[in-house]
Design a protein around this motif. Structure first.
Motif, PDB file in Angstrom:
ATOM      1  N   LEU A  73      77.174  65.004  13.226  1.00  0.00           N
ATOM      2  CA  LEU A  73      76.675  63.651  12.995  1.00  0.00           C
ATOM      3  C   LEU A  73      75.326  63.426  13.676  1.00  0.00           C
ATOM      4  O   LEU A  73      74.483  62.672  13.165  1.00  0.00           O
ATOM      5  CB  LEU A  73      77.695  62.631  13.500  1.00  0.00           C
ATOM      6  CG  LEU A  73      79.010  62.565  12.712  1.00  0.00           C
ATOM      7  CD1 LEU A  73      80.040  61.733  13.466  1.00  0.00           C
ATOM      8  CD2 LEU A  73      78.783  62.001  11.317  1.00  0.00           C
ATOM      9  N   ASN A  74      75.124  64.078  14.798  1.00  0.00           N
ATOM     10  CA  ASN A  74      73.854  63.928  15.514  1.00  0.00           C
ATOM     11  C   ASN A  74      72.676  64.518  14.745  1.00  0.00           C
ATOM     12  O   ASN A  74      71.516  64.205  15.047  1.00  0.00           O
ATOM     13  CB  ASN A  74      73.948  64.590  16.890  1.00  0.00           C
ATOM     14  CG  ASN A  74      74.820  63.801  17.851  1.00  0.00           C
ATOM     15  OD1 ASN A  74      75.017  62.598  17.681  1.00  0.00           O
ATOM     16  ND2 ASN A  74      75.359  64.472  18.854  1.00  0.00           N
ATOM     17  N   LEU A  75      72.949  65.373  13.751  1.00  0.00           N
ATOM     18  CA  LEU A  75      71.887  65.975  12.961  1.00  0.00           C
ATOM     19  C   LEU A  75      71.340  65.021  11.905  1.00  0.00           C
ATOM     20  O   LEU A  75      70.198  65.185  11.446  1.00  0.00           O
ATOM     21  CB  LEU A  75      72.404  67.238  12.257  1.00  0.00           C
ATOM     22  CG  LEU A  75      72.829  68.423  13.121  1.00  0.00           C
ATOM     23  CD1 LEU A  75      73.451  69.494  12.232  1.00  0.00           C
ATOM     24  CD2 LEU A  75      71.634  68.988  13.873  1.00  0.00           C
ATOM     25  N   VAL A  76      72.136  64.048  11.493  1.00  0.00           N
ATOM     26  CA  VAL A  76      71.792  63.236  10.331  1.00  0.00           C
ATOM     27  C   VAL A  76      70.443  62.535  10.445  1.00  0.00           C
ATOM     28  O   VAL A  76      69.624  62.600   9.510  1.00  0.00           O
ATOM     29  CB  VAL A  76      72.917  62.232  10.027  1.00  0.00           C
ATOM     30  CG1 VAL A  76      72.514  61.289   8.894  1.00  0.00           C
ATOM     31  CG2 VAL A  76      74.203  62.979   9.659  1.00  0.00           C
ATOM     32  N   ASN A 133      75.156  76.164  11.576  1.00  0.00           N
ATOM     33  CA  ASN A 133      73.821  76.743  11.433  1.00  0.00           C
ATOM     34  C   ASN A 133      73.236  76.445  10.056  1.00  0.00           C
ATOM     35  O   ASN A 133      72.031  76.205   9.918  1.00  0.00           O
ATOM     36  CB  ASN A 133      73.868  78.251  11.672  1.00  0.00           C
ATOM     37  CG  ASN A 133      74.112  78.599  13.135  1.00  0.00           C
ATOM     38  OD1 ASN A 133      73.819  77.795  14.024  1.00  0.00           O
ATOM     39  ND2 ASN A 133      74.651  79.778  13.385  1.00  0.00           N
ATOM     40  N   ALA A 134      74.092  76.461   9.025  1.00  0.00           N
ATOM     41  CA  ALA A 134      73.629  76.138   7.671  1.00  0.00           C
ATOM     42  C   ALA A 134      73.172  74.686   7.591  1.00  0.00           C
ATOM     43  O   ALA A 134      72.171  74.370   6.942  1.00  0.00           O
ATOM     44  CB  ALA A 134      74.742  76.406   6.664  1.00  0.00           C
ATOM     45  N   LEU A 135      73.890  73.805   8.251  1.00  0.00           N
ATOM     46  CA  LEU A 135      73.492  72.398   8.285  1.00  0.00           C
ATOM     47  C   LEU A 135      72.166  72.227   9.012  1.00  0.00           C
ATOM     48  O   LEU A 135      71.301  71.464   8.576  1.00  0.00           O
ATOM     49  CB  LEU A 135      74.580  71.571   8.982  1.00  0.00           C
ATOM     50  CG  LEU A 135      75.833  71.275   8.162  1.00  0.00           C
ATOM     51  CD1 LEU A 135      76.984  70.883   9.079  1.00  0.00           C
ATOM     52  CD2 LEU A 135      75.563  70.177   7.147  1.00  0.00           C
ATOM     53  N   ARG A 136      72.003  72.936  10.105  1.00  0.00           N
ATOM     54  CA  ARG A 136      70.769  72.826  10.893  1.00  0.00           C
ATOM     55  C   ARG A 136      69.546  73.344  10.139  1.00  0.00           C
ATOM     56  O   ARG A 136      68.420  72.913  10.410  1.00  0.00           O
ATOM     57  CB  ARG A 136      70.933  73.598  12.204  1.00  0.00           C
ATOM     58  CG  ARG A 136      71.806  72.889  13.234  1.00  0.00           C
ATOM     59  CD  ARG A 136      72.103  73.762  14.416  1.00  0.00           C
ATOM     60  NE  ARG A 136      72.734  73.013  15.500  1.00  0.00           N
ATOM     61  CZ  ARG A 136      73.480  73.560  16.454  1.00  0.00           C
ATOM     62  NH1 ARG A 136      73.680  74.865  16.471  1.00  0.00           N
ATOM     63  NH2 ARG A 136      74.020  72.802  17.396  1.00  0.00           N
ATOM     64  N   SER A 137      69.757  74.246   9.205  1.00  0.00           N
ATOM     65  CA  SER A 137      68.631  74.832   8.483  1.00  0.00           C
ATOM     66  C   SER A 137      68.337  74.118   7.170  1.00  0.00           C
ATOM     67  O   SER A 137      67.470  74.567   6.415  1.00  0.00           O
ATOM     68  CB  SER A 137      68.906  76.312   8.204  1.00  0.00           C
ATOM     69  OG  SER A 137      70.031  76.460   7.354  1.00  0.00           O
ATOM     70  N   SER A 138      69.025  73.030   6.875  1.00  0.00           N
ATOM     71  CA  SER A 138      68.807  72.316   5.620  1.00  0.00           C
ATOM     72  C   SER A 138      68.363  70.883   5.881  1.00  0.00           C
ATOM     73  O   SER A 138      68.567  70.340   6.967  1.00  0.00           O
ATOM     74  CB  SER A 138      70.082  72.317   4.772  1.00  0.00           C
ATOM     75  OG  SER A 138      71.143  71.663   5.459  1.00  0.00           O
ATOM     76  N   THR A 139      67.738  70.292   4.877  1.00  0.00           N
ATOM     77  CA  THR A 139      67.286  68.907   4.952  1.00  0.00           C
ATOM     78  C   THR A 139      67.471  68.248   3.589  1.00  0.00           C
ATOM     79  O   THR A 139      67.769  68.921   2.595  1.00  0.00           O
ATOM     80  CB  THR A 139      65.800  68.808   5.355  1.00  0.00           C
ATOM     81  OG1 THR A 139      65.014  69.527   4.384  1.00  0.00           O
ATOM     82  CG2 THR A 139      65.559  69.374   6.740  1.00  0.00           C
ATOM     83  N   ARG A 145      74.601  67.201   0.794  1.00  0.00           N
ATOM     84  CA  ARG A 145      75.741  67.796   0.093  1.00  0.00           C
ATOM     85  C   ARG A 145      76.671  68.514   1.070  1.00  0.00           C
ATOM     86  O   ARG A 145      77.899  68.364   1.002  1.00  0.00           O
ATOM     87  CB  ARG A 145      75.250  68.765  -0.990  1.00  0.00           C
ATOM     88  CG  ARG A 145      74.736  68.077  -2.248  1.00  0.00           C
ATOM     89  CD  ARG A 145      74.581  69.066  -3.392  1.00  0.00           C
ATOM     90  NE  ARG A 145      73.532  70.051  -3.121  1.00  0.00           N
ATOM     91  CZ  ARG A 145      72.258  69.886  -3.442  1.00  0.00           C
ATOM     92  NH1 ARG A 145      71.864  68.769  -4.027  1.00  0.00           N
ATOM     93  NH2 ARG A 145      71.376  70.832  -3.177  1.00  0.00           N
ATOM     94  N   LEU A 146      76.073  69.297   1.972  1.00  0.00           N
ATOM     95  CA  LEU A 146      76.887  69.988   2.975  1.00  0.00           C
ATOM     96  C   LEU A 146      77.550  68.997   3.925  1.00  0.00           C
ATOM     97  O   LEU A 146      78.733  69.136   4.267  1.00  0.00           O
ATOM     98  CB  LEU A 146      76.014  70.964   3.764  1.00  0.00           C
ATOM     99  CG  LEU A 146      75.530  72.218   3.044  1.00  0.00           C
ATOM    100  CD1 LEU A 146      74.561  72.989   3.933  1.00  0.00           C
ATOM    101  CD2 LEU A 146      76.706  73.098   2.650  1.00  0.00           C
ATOM    102  N   PHE A 147      76.787  68.019   4.349  1.00  0.00           N
ATOM    103  CA  PHE A 147      77.311  67.022   5.280  1.00  0.00           C
ATOM    104  C   PHE A 147      78.492  66.285   4.675  1.00  0.00           C
ATOM    105  O   PHE A 147      79.535  66.101   5.337  1.00  0.00           O
ATOM    106  CB  PHE A 147      76.206  66.034   5.645  1.00  0.00           C
ATOM    107  CG  PHE A 147      76.690  64.857   6.446  1.00  0.00           C
ATOM    108  CD1 PHE A 147      77.145  65.022   7.747  1.00  0.00           C
ATOM    109  CD2 PHE A 147      76.691  63.582   5.894  1.00  0.00           C
ATOM    110  CE1 PHE A 147      77.606  63.938   8.490  1.00  0.00           C
ATOM    111  CE2 PHE A 147      77.142  62.497   6.626  1.00  0.00           C
ATOM    112  CZ  PHE A 147      77.600  62.671   7.926  1.00  0.00           C
TER     113      PHE A 147
END
Length: 216
Positions: A73-76, A133-139, A145-147
């Protein structure tokens, strides 16, 4: 007999963890086993009442799942500018942070280990290291979609294991927390479903009065 029933409930209803390297993120393929701390953790009496193995297993499992979700959630905010998704993430983060605090408080009252017994395990509803890691590398849309996929899996599994705790648990405070998780998780799943639903196509015969079909 009650201890045996509680232990059986934890084994059958609570989805535990499988040791080893993280999987591919497909929760359905992850096995259900007894969390390793269940069999060795005795019931404990605290001012709040008795804690059964089922209570402790659920608290440890939900704490581990929630701790990893908060990282996601902190990545959003840094991965999307969409205000609706950012608002959803902030609301889920606030409610789950409170749940994590309460879970740890109850584990302390029960005299259970404060360390995470599920660290490095592959469990339904908990994002693996590879998935994180996949979430961190996408925007943008790929990230969303991943989130949405991981948040849905987390909420569904949280409701599932909280239902098991409410049915098989003993400690009133722990059951109350599980009931809250079920109520809020169900509402958040519904909200996510509305947000993640693709826009519908308006049939031609429902166009507003005065609207005309476009011509190529």
């Amino acid at each position: 007999m009650r201890a045996h029933v509680a232990l059986l409930t934890a084994a059958v209803l609570l989805t535990g963890c499988a040791g080893g390297s993280p999987g591919t993120g497909e929760s359905a393929a992850r096995p259900t086993v007894v969390p390793p701390t269940v069999a060795s953790t005795p019931s404990h009496v605290s001012p709040a009442g008795a804690f059964s193995p089922t209570d402790i297993a659920w608290l440890q499992l939900t704490a581990a799942m929630t701790d990893r979700l908060l990282t996601v959630l902190n990545l959003v905010p840094s991965r999307t500018t969409d205000p609706t998704w950012r608002r959803l993430a902030a609301e889920v983060r606030a409610s789950n942070r409170a749940d994590l605090t309460r879970s740890r408080e109850l584990l302390g009252e029960a005299g259970a280990p404060t360390t995470n017994p599920h660290e490095g395990h592959d469990m339904p509803g908990m994002v693996t290291t590879d998935e994180l890691n996949a979430l961190r590398s996408s925007t943008g849309q790929p990230f969303l979609r991943l989130f949405a996929e991981h948040l849905r899996a987390y909420l569904a599994q949280s409701v599932r294991v909280a239902t098991a705790e409410r049915q098989g648990g003993v400690n009133p405070a722990t059951i109350a927390l599980a009931t809250s998780v079920i109520r809020r998780g169900t509402a958040e799943l519904e909200g996510l479903g509305r947000l993640d639903r693709p826009p519908s196509t308006v049939p031609a015969n429902t166009r507003p009065a005065g609207a005309t079909a476009s011509r190529d």
